[in-house]
Design an enzyme around this catalytic site. Structure first.
Site, PDB file in Angstrom:
ATOM      1  CB  CYS A 172     -48.636  43.999  10.733  1.00 47.34           C
ATOM      2  SG  CYS A 172     -49.500  44.847   9.458  1.00 47.34           S
TER       3      CYS A 172
HETATM    4  C1  UN1 Z   1     -48.876  47.533   8.783  1.00 45.97           C
HETATM    5  O1  UN1 Z   1     -47.738  47.104   8.976  1.00 45.97           O
HETATM    6  O2  UN1 Z   1     -49.671  47.743   9.732  1.00 45.97           O
HETATM    7  O3  UN1 Z   1     -48.397  46.147   2.783  1.00 45.97           O
HETATM    8  C2  UN1 Z   1     -49.396  47.926   7.439  1.00 45.97           C
HETATM    9  C3  UN1 Z   1     -47.647  46.735   3.562  1.00 45.97           C
HETATM   10  C4  UN1 Z   1     -47.976  48.179   3.901  1.00 45.97           C
HETATM   11  C5  UN1 Z   1     -48.919  48.281   5.029  1.00 45.97           C
HETATM   12  C6  UN1 Z   1     -48.480  47.604   6.295  1.00 45.97           C
HETATM   13  N1  UN1 Z   1     -48.497  48.851   2.738  1.00 45.97           N
HETATM   14  O4  UN1 Z   1     -46.688  46.192   4.074  1.00 45.97           O
END
Ligand code: UN1
Length: 542
Positions: free
Chosen positions: A307
């Site tokens: 995300c």
């Molecule tokens: C997600 O994609 O839901 O900071 C979490 C980051 C990871 C967590 C992503 N440690 O990209």
């Protein structure tokens, strides 16, 4: 059915390539292994070798979800009255067991969702870090003593658990994210029903077993497998039936809005971690090599399925050609394949066939928006593969890296999250234009700027509307003790991780203790202190 600790993993006869194991997976309700009440099942498949089936899992019914909720409810009074340091101790045991089994869990995660071994190891480590952080938080979970305005009266605040929490996470972070949610939830004294992601049920089953091995009492975490539109929806609908006190969800903005509506009309708290179209700005003073590294990793690491992955790459026009030259050189040499066979691939297959199909659908938005595709051919096949591809195109779901240029903020692809290896590149005229573009999408999760001008970095940090910002760093890379979450379309303002997440799984209870033996009314029985009349004439001073 047996207790989860009474049996090992149950292998099913199978025709998997290389004889890799196929496991019978179960729900875990009140510590017992359970099948779906109607016997229905689904399979988990390795996205790098679709003929490799990891296991068969219960496709949970509404009855199964309700049974899990009832189990969580009945475990609540015992767990919430267990001293918080003891709860923390069990969480610490979970961290130690994860360390002990890390290597096996890492390989399992890579086999189930196709992440590289390096990334799977980083993620299991994030789950360990979360356990170790919250082990000692169990020895804090501080409240306050507050002075009363009345004599012989004491005031206190306490953190209280919310009750039964419904936990729904996505399969792209199948170990770190459920631990981000459940570890603080149980540390605060809540109990949980965890709907595992449809594409990572075996890893979820293994993690839930580890939680029980760590000494977690039965019913504190109940695991149900199934579809988002099935078991996930039943869990959310149970909010309307008064069976759930909290929902914590990581997934799409549209599903998050639906959950927010149901929780809102019931005044039930929800934590929503949703999509992103994370901008990364490159300014002329930046170290271009470093900026390329950051943008390339943010865009294509994890096959763009974080995300926090890069969405809009916003490059200042003065260095646009130079930057794009180095960037495209890297993109063209991207090594892609199954990390279980190849050490140094940047990314593996898509998380599952479903994610692959959804990605191809959203690529259509880039095409129809009028953006110019300068690299990428959709799905990798034997007839169409980039030079760095070392996988087996026929056996798994692999995608080319994609780069779209000439993107402008009036295009749909500027605003839509593309969950996969695709970057949309936008040219900025100056800093103000770059900041405007960085703020112009409907999301506000992560963001980044590469610059060596301190004032520009400061203006970006203060002018961007996002939950997270990297300065001379990529858009990804949260740590287990910093608040994680977004604003605008990326969430409802709740945070995961660190001490901040405790707010999401507890409420403040204010207690007053009247020791005077009589009724003293706040505000009304308070001694009045009058301002003394004095002789001084302040006008005479000036
Ligand atoms: C997600 O994609 O839901 O900071 C979490 C980051 C990871 C967590 C992503 N440690 O990209």
């Amino acid at each position: 059915m047996p207790h989860v600790l009474e049996t090992g993993f149950e292998a099913i006869d199978n025709e998997n390539p290389n004889g890799s194991p196929k496991i019978r997976g179960y729900n875990i309700i009140g510590g017992r292994l359970e099948l779906a009440s109607d016997g229905s099942t689904f399979e988990s498949k390795n996205p790098a070798i679709l003929t490799d089936c990891l296991g068969v899992f219960p496709l949970s019914t509404k009855d199964d979800v309700h049974k899990a909720l009832i189990s969580a409810r009945s475990a609540f009074s015992g767990w919430s009255t267990t001293p918080a340091p003891t709860r923390g101790q069990i969480i610490g045991n979970m961290g130690r067991l994860l360390m002990e089994h890390k290597e096996d869990l890492v390989r399992l995660e890579t086999r189930e969702i196709g992440k590289t071994l390096k990334e799977s190891a980083g993620e299991i480590q994030e789950a360990i870090d979360t356990c170790l952080f919250f082990q000692s938080e169990g020895r804090r979970l501080y409240g306050q003593t507050v002075n009363s305005e009345l004599p012989d009266k004491e005031l206190f605040t306490y953190r209280r658990p919310l009750g039964v929490c419904g936990i729904i996470n996505a399969c792209n972070f199948p170990s770190a994210v459920p631990f981000w949610k459940m570890i603080p939830a149980i540390m605060c004294g809540n109990t949980c029903v965890w709907k595992s992601p449809q594409d990572s049920p075996l890893l979820s089953f293994a993690l839930a077993r580890i939680m029980h091995e760590a000494g977690l009492p039965d019913g504190v975490v109940n695991l149900v497998h199934g579809k988002g539109s099935g078991a996930g929806q039943y869990l959310v609908n149970a909010v309307d039936e008064g069976m759930v006190d909290k929902i914590s969800f990581t997934g799409s903005t549209s599903v998050g809005k639906m959950i927010g509506e149901i929780c809102g009309r019931n005044l039930v708290s929800c934590s929503l971690e949703l999509g992103g179209k994370n901008p990364l700005v490159v300014m002329p003073s930046a170290n271009l090599e470093n900026a390329v590294e950051g943008a390339y990793w943010a865009g294509f690491g994890t096959a763009g399925q974080r995300c926090t992955s890069l969405g809009n790459l916003i490059v200042h026009e003065d260095i646009y050609d130079d930057f794009m030259h180095i960037f495209m050189e890297k993109v063209r040499h991207t090594k892609i394949g199954d990390s279980l066979d190849n050490d140094d691939v940047l990314y593996g297959p898509m998380l599952s066939e479903k994610y692959a199909l959804d990605f191809l659908d959203t690529l259509e938005i880039c095409e129809s928006s009028g953006a110019r595709r300068i690299y990428g051919e959709g799905r990798i096949t034997t007839d169409s593969s980039p030079s760095g591809f070392v996988g087996d195109a026929d056996s798994g779901v692999y995608m080319w890296p994609h780069v779209y240029v000439d993107v402008t903020d009036d295009m749909e692809c500027f605003h839509e999250e593309v969950f996969g290896p695709a970057v949309t590149v936008v040219k900025a005229k100056d800093f103000d234009h770059a900041l405007y573009l960085a703020n112009a999408s409907p999301y506000g999760l992560s963001s980044a700027i590469y610059t060596n001008d301190r004032l520009e970095a400061y203006r970006f940090k203060t002018g961007i509307k996002a939950g997270m910002t990297g300065i001379n760093n990529s858009t990804t890379g949260a740590e287990a003790h910093l608040p994680f979450g977004g604003v605008k379309g990326s969430g409802n303002g709740t945070r995961e991780s660190g001490i901040w997440v405790i707010e999401a799984y507890s409420y403040w209870h204010a207690v007053n203790d009247e020791l005077s033996g009589k009724l003293q009314l706040a505000q009304m029985d308070v001694d009045e202190i009058h301002i003394e009349e004095a002789e001084a004439d302040y006008k005479s001073l000036a």
